[in-house]
Write an enzyme that holds these catalytic residues in place. Structure first.
Site, PDB file in Angstrom:
ATOM      1  N   GLU A 228      -6.831   3.865  -5.090  1.00 32.59           N
ATOM      2  CA  GLU A 228      -7.968   4.210  -4.241  1.00 32.59           C
ATOM      3  C   GLU A 228      -8.400   5.613  -4.637  1.00 32.59           C
ATOM      4  O   GLU A 228      -7.572   6.535  -4.629  1.00 32.59           O
ATOM      5  CB  GLU A 228      -7.603   4.198  -2.752  1.00 32.59           C
ATOM      6  CG  GLU A 228      -8.826   4.390  -1.885  1.00 32.59           C
ATOM      7  CD  GLU A 228      -8.562   5.164  -0.606  1.00 32.59           C
ATOM      8  OE1 GLU A 228      -7.585   5.905  -0.538  1.00 32.59           O
ATOM      9  OE2 GLU A 228      -9.358   5.012   0.337  1.00 32.59           O
TER      10      GLU A 228
ATOM     11  N   ASP B  63      -2.823   4.901  -2.438  1.00 29.30           N
ATOM     12  CA  ASP B  63      -3.712   5.617  -1.525  1.00 29.30           C
ATOM     13  C   ASP B  63      -4.155   6.972  -2.101  1.00 29.30           C
ATOM     14  O   ASP B  63      -3.325   7.746  -2.557  1.00 29.30           O
ATOM     15  CB  ASP B  63      -2.930   5.863  -0.216  1.00 29.30           C
ATOM     16  CG  ASP B  63      -3.782   6.406   0.892  1.00 29.30           C
ATOM     17  OD1 ASP B  63      -4.714   5.687   1.317  1.00 29.30           O
ATOM     18  OD2 ASP B  63      -3.545   7.542   1.328  1.00 29.30           O
TER      19      ASP B  63
ATOM     20  N   ASP C  65       0.860  -1.177   0.000  1.00 28.02           N
ATOM     21  CA  ASP C  65       0.000   0.000   0.000  1.00 28.02           C
ATOM     22  C   ASP C  65       0.904   1.238   0.000  1.00 28.02           C
ATOM     23  O   ASP C  65       1.560   1.533   1.007  1.00 28.02           O
ATOM     24  CB  ASP C  65      -0.863  -0.019   1.283  1.00 28.02           C
ATOM     25  CG  ASP C  65      -2.038   0.937   1.215  1.00 28.02           C
ATOM     26  OD1 ASP C  65      -3.085   0.626   1.832  1.00 28.02           O
ATOM     27  OD2 ASP C  65      -1.906   1.982   0.563  1.00 28.02           O
TER      28      ASP C  65
ATOM     29  N   HIS D  72     -10.468  -1.044   6.140  1.00 24.76           N
ATOM     30  CA  HIS D  72     -10.110  -0.465   7.445  1.00 24.76           C
ATOM     31  C   HIS D  72     -10.694   0.930   7.639  1.00 24.76           C
ATOM     32  O   HIS D  72     -10.529   1.535   8.708  1.00 24.76           O
ATOM     33  CB  HIS D  72      -8.590  -0.421   7.547  1.00 24.76           C
ATOM     34  CG  HIS D  72      -8.006   0.456   6.501  1.00 24.76           C
ATOM     35  ND1 HIS D  72      -8.113   0.184   5.136  1.00 24.76           N
ATOM     36  CD2 HIS D  72      -7.359   1.636   6.582  1.00 24.76           C
ATOM     37  CE1 HIS D  72      -7.545   1.155   4.451  1.00 24.76           C
ATOM     38  NE2 HIS D  72      -7.075   2.047   5.285  1.00 24.76           N
ATOM     39  N   ASP D  73     -11.347   1.462   6.582  1.00 24.44           N
ATOM     40  CA  ASP D  73     -11.980   2.790   6.689  1.00 24.44           C
ATOM     41  C   ASP D  73     -13.493   2.688   6.812  1.00 24.44           C
ATOM     42  O   ASP D  73     -14.171   3.714   6.894  1.00 24.44           O
ATOM     43  CB  ASP D  73     -11.692   3.623   5.429  1.00 24.44           C
ATOM     44  CG  ASP D  73     -10.240   3.960   5.259  1.00 24.44           C
ATOM     45  OD1 ASP D  73      -9.809   4.134   4.106  1.00 24.44           O
ATOM     46  OD2 ASP D  73      -9.523   4.009   6.277  1.00 24.44           O
TER      47      ASP D  73
HETATM   48  O1  TEU Z   1      -8.471   6.748   2.762  1.00 27.07           O
HETATM   49  C1  TEU Z   1      -8.970   7.747   1.870  1.00 27.07           C
HETATM   50  C2  TEU Z   1     -10.175   8.319   2.419  1.00 27.07           C
HETATM   51  O2  TEU Z   1     -10.655   9.293   1.939  1.00 27.07           O
HETATM   52  C3  TEU Z   1     -10.754   7.665   3.603  1.00 27.07           C
HETATM   53  O3  TEU Z   1     -10.388   8.485   4.651  1.00 27.07           O
HETATM   54  C4  TEU Z   1     -12.215   7.513   3.396  1.00 27.07           C
HETATM   55  O4  TEU Z   1     -12.570   8.060   2.193  1.00 27.07           O
HETATM   56  C5  TEU Z   1     -12.914   8.263   4.463  1.00 27.07           C
HETATM   57  O5  TEU Z   1     -12.635   7.499   5.613  1.00 27.07           O
HETATM   58  C6  TEU Z   1     -14.382   8.371   4.144  1.00 27.07           C
HETATM   59  O6  TEU Z   1     -14.962   9.181   5.158  1.00 27.07           O
HETATM   60  C7  TEU Z   1      -7.087   6.481   2.612  1.00 27.07           C
HETATM   61  C8  TEU Z   1      -6.737   5.399   3.621  1.00 27.07           C
HETATM   62  O7  TEU Z   1      -7.458   4.207   3.295  1.00 27.07           O
HETATM   63  C9  TEU Z   1      -7.105   5.916   4.988  1.00 27.07           C
HETATM   64  O8  TEU Z   1      -6.931   4.900   5.989  1.00 27.07           O
HETATM   65  C10 TEU Z   1      -6.235   7.125   5.295  1.00 27.07           C
HETATM   66  O9  TEU Z   1      -6.648   7.673   6.538  1.00 27.07           O
HETATM   67  C11 TEU Z   1      -6.375   8.191   4.196  1.00 27.07           C
HETATM   68  O10 TEU Z   1      -6.332   7.668   2.871  1.00 27.07           O
HETATM   69  C12 TEU Z   1      -5.204   9.166   4.295  1.00 27.07           C
HETATM   70  O11 TEU Z   1      -4.024   8.506   3.914  1.00 27.07           O
END
Ligand code: TEU
Ligand code: CA
Length: 605
Positions: free
Chosen positions: A287, A209, A108, A360-361
């Site tokens: 992503e 990311d 990642d 994880h989000d």
């Molecule tokens: O997530 C991108 C992101 O925008 C997420 O925060 C998600 O869209 C949001 O939680 C929706 O409300 C990536 C990673 O997966 C995340 O864990 C990181 O916090 C973020 O980027 C910053 O690197």
């Protein structure tokens, strides 16, 4: 190197279309040294379990050196492993072991921003005219309070003042995550070198990311000014291609997509891919929050040479109210079915969808769209069938294969995640929402829900960095291995992936939505000599098979049921599925998979 699918003419290309990917959140996966944090040796130990599940690749969340402000998404050294996870030697051993088991490895890469503790940023702050001075996005103070009115994903402004440099710097996320300046050729070269460092160690691809945010609209205009430009149809600076006008974007009027110059972003990613070693063998998964379908297709069309897949979000936003994630509303079958149709239509042809229900989000899918009470097993298996038999590559998030559910958040102090915690405090302190109501809104979709430790067995592990879900005593891998096959979410996932491996229609066939009227969604997959129909009852009540399905099957005597989740409730046991009547009513949360081998169709050579 893992054997590539037999139907691949070119030895290594597009392997990723034929094999599911398993998404590991290393911090919460498997801890082998009792420090309460998952580690690389823990992943190595569980690779046989993953091989048995039937996956062909793992995507590991970031394990690089990081101050862990955002759980590793703030990287301070892209070429070294953070000691909490292990060492470079552990990573080399992980890659070699995975390859021996026929599993490819994706890392990642967080390239939109680094940590503010990366030496690039420390040097950029200290020496504006030095080699790193232009690695980030700096602006002078002006009459206006801030350089522009953009808002951070993590609540608050996207600008922080640096006393050291005497300027503001941009961060779309936390102040500890300064955005890298992709307009600087030295930055783009440096990042491609980092990717090649890992490719040369045997890595098979990357999840990138928030990669659609790397090119910001030139001049960093306010959100309103961007909307005016686009309304006037003015060509937004193209960067990658002359004179291109930014295509209207679903969210270009406001919100994060207003910050992006998509044409320049695509141009940078094509250049990035051209610089990569082994570029034909690897997979690049971007992503892309808030990306429109038009730009998703532009980014992933194989002839464009940018990315192979993107992670879209629309299917995980049908329960967002007008104020987004922290304003949860009931979702509907119709909205979800429409998103499936839109995504599949947009990414047909030379693009390729990713199929994922959580990460994880996100909150746990069985709590979000399923019924994690009475019908927890049934709804977990029904949702997996609904998502993973569509056209595209399944990406299974750790724990979904055993029906893991949301954590019972009862107190705001249990919210550890930076984004969810900031959202809670903003609701209470800025919007004056009652703490109990703020907790209700945030708890359901808090990122902590998807970050609780993987539940391998029922024993307590008090050292974990985040407490195990109390239901781990009953819902865990060991217990699922003991359950009768037809009552085990894990067994169903294995069967689902085996079904994909068996039928070309599921791997490479076309997709057509048949119906999306509450409570059922049904779709059809077609390949040269087989048609597979999937119909799912997304409710806790029994329901009739949709008329459109009955009509299409009534005349065909060859049709058979190849999979049904109903058998785990005393319905059709796996060995006598064939005898179940095709048009019997659907049990609560039943997913039924029907096969038609049409002898009239000749196999395309
Ligand atoms: O997530 C991108 C992101 O925008 C997420 O925060 C998600 O869209 C949001 O939680 C929706 O409300 C990536 C990673 O997966 C995340 O864990 C990181 O916090 C973020 O980027 C910053 O690197
Ligand atoms: Ca550990």
């Amino acid at each position: 190197m893992p054997n590539t699918p037999s139907n691949d003419t070119s030895a290594a290309s597009s392997w990723w279309k034929d094999t599911p990917i398993y998404h590991i959140y290393p911090r919460s996966f498997h801890d082998t040294n009792e420090d309460g944090i998952g580690d690389l040796p823990g992943i190595i130990e569980k690779l046989p379990y993953l091989a048995e599940l039937g996956i062909g690749a793992i995507w590991m969340g970031p394990v690089f050196r990081s101050p862990q402000v955002d759980n590793g998404y703030d990287i301070s050294d892209y070429r070294d492993i953070d000691p909490i996870f292990g060492t470079l030697a552990d990573m080399d051993r992980l890659i070699a072991t995975a390859h021996r088991l026929g599993i490819r490895v994706l890392l990642d890469l967080v390239f939109n921003h680094s940590s503010n503790r990366h030496w690039w940023f420390v040097e950029s702050e200290r020496d504006p005219s030095g080699p790193y001075g232009d690695y980030y996005i700096w602006r002078d103070a002006q009459a206006a309070p801030l350089p522009n009115n953009w808002r951070s994903f993590f609540t608050g402004p996207t600008w922080t003042w640096s006393e050291v440099r005497g300027q503001y710097y941009l961060h779309l996320f936390a102040p500890e995550q300064p955005d890298l300046n992709w307009d600087n050729p030295a930055v783009r070269e440096e990042l491609a070198d980092i990717a090649n460092f890992w490719l040369d160690r045997g890595v098979d691809g990357f999840r990138l990311d928030v990669i659609n945010f790397i090119a910001k609209v030139e001049g960093l205009p306010s959100v309103e000014e961007v909307a005016e430009h686009r309304d006037a149809g003015e060509a937004v600076s193209s960067g990658g291609r002359e004179g291109s006008t930014e295509k209207p974007d679903r969210l270009s009027r406001s919100g994060p997509a207003a910050y992006i110059d998509h044409a320049r972003m695509v141009g940078y990613l094509r250049e990035f891919r051209r610089r990569l070693h082994r570029r034909e063998e690897i997979v690049l998964v971007g992503e892309t929050p808030h990306l429109s379908y038009e730009w998703a297709r532009e980014l992933t069309a194989s002839e464009n040479g940018a990315l192979d897949m993107v992670l879209l979000f629309d299917h995980l936003e049908v329960d967002h109210g007008s104020r987004g994630r922290w304003d949860p509303v009931p979702w509907t079958t119709e909205r979800l079915a429409r998103v499936f149709r839109e995504q599949q239509t947009a990414l047909a042809g030379s693009s390729w969808p990713s199929l994922y229900m959580g990460n994880h989000d996100q909150p746990r899918i069985v709590s979000r769209y399923g019924d994690d009470g009475e019908f927890r097993c049934a709804s977990a298996t029904a949702l997996a069938t609904l998502f993973y038999l569509q056209r595209g590559t399944p990406i299974i998030y750790q724990g979904d294969e055993i029906g893991m559910a949301n954590y019972p958040l009862e107190d705001a102090t249990q919210i550890v995640d930076i984004e969810s915690g900031n959202a809670y405090r903003a609701l209470v302190e800025t919007e004056g929402v009652e703490p109990a109501e703020a907790l209700r809104r945030v708890a359901r979709n808090a990122r902590d829900n998807g970050r609780t430790p993987m539940q391998w067995d029922g024993t307590p592990h008090p050292s974990w960095w985040y407490p195990l879900n109390p239901d781990h005593r009953e819902w865990n891998v060991a217990a699922q291995e003991q359950l009768p096959e037809h009552q085990s979410v894990l067994a169903h996932y294995r069967r689902l992936l085996a079904l994909r491996a068996e039928y070309e229609a599921l791997r490479r066939g076309s997709f057509q939505l048949v119906t999306g009227d509450t409570p059922c969604i049904a779709f059809r997959r077609r390949a040269s000599t087989e048609t597979i129909t999937v119909v799912v009852n997304l409710s806790s009540q029994e329901t009739a098979v949709p008329p459109a399905i009955i009509k299409s099957l009534a005349k065909d005597r060859t049709v058979q049921i190849v999979l049904s989740t109903a058998y785990n409730r005393g319905g059709h046991a796996p060995d006598n599925l064939g005898s179940a009547t095709i048009t019997a009513s659907l049990a609560p949360w039943e997913a039924r998979v029907l096969l038609q081998k049409d002898p009239a169709l000749t196999r395309i050579a």
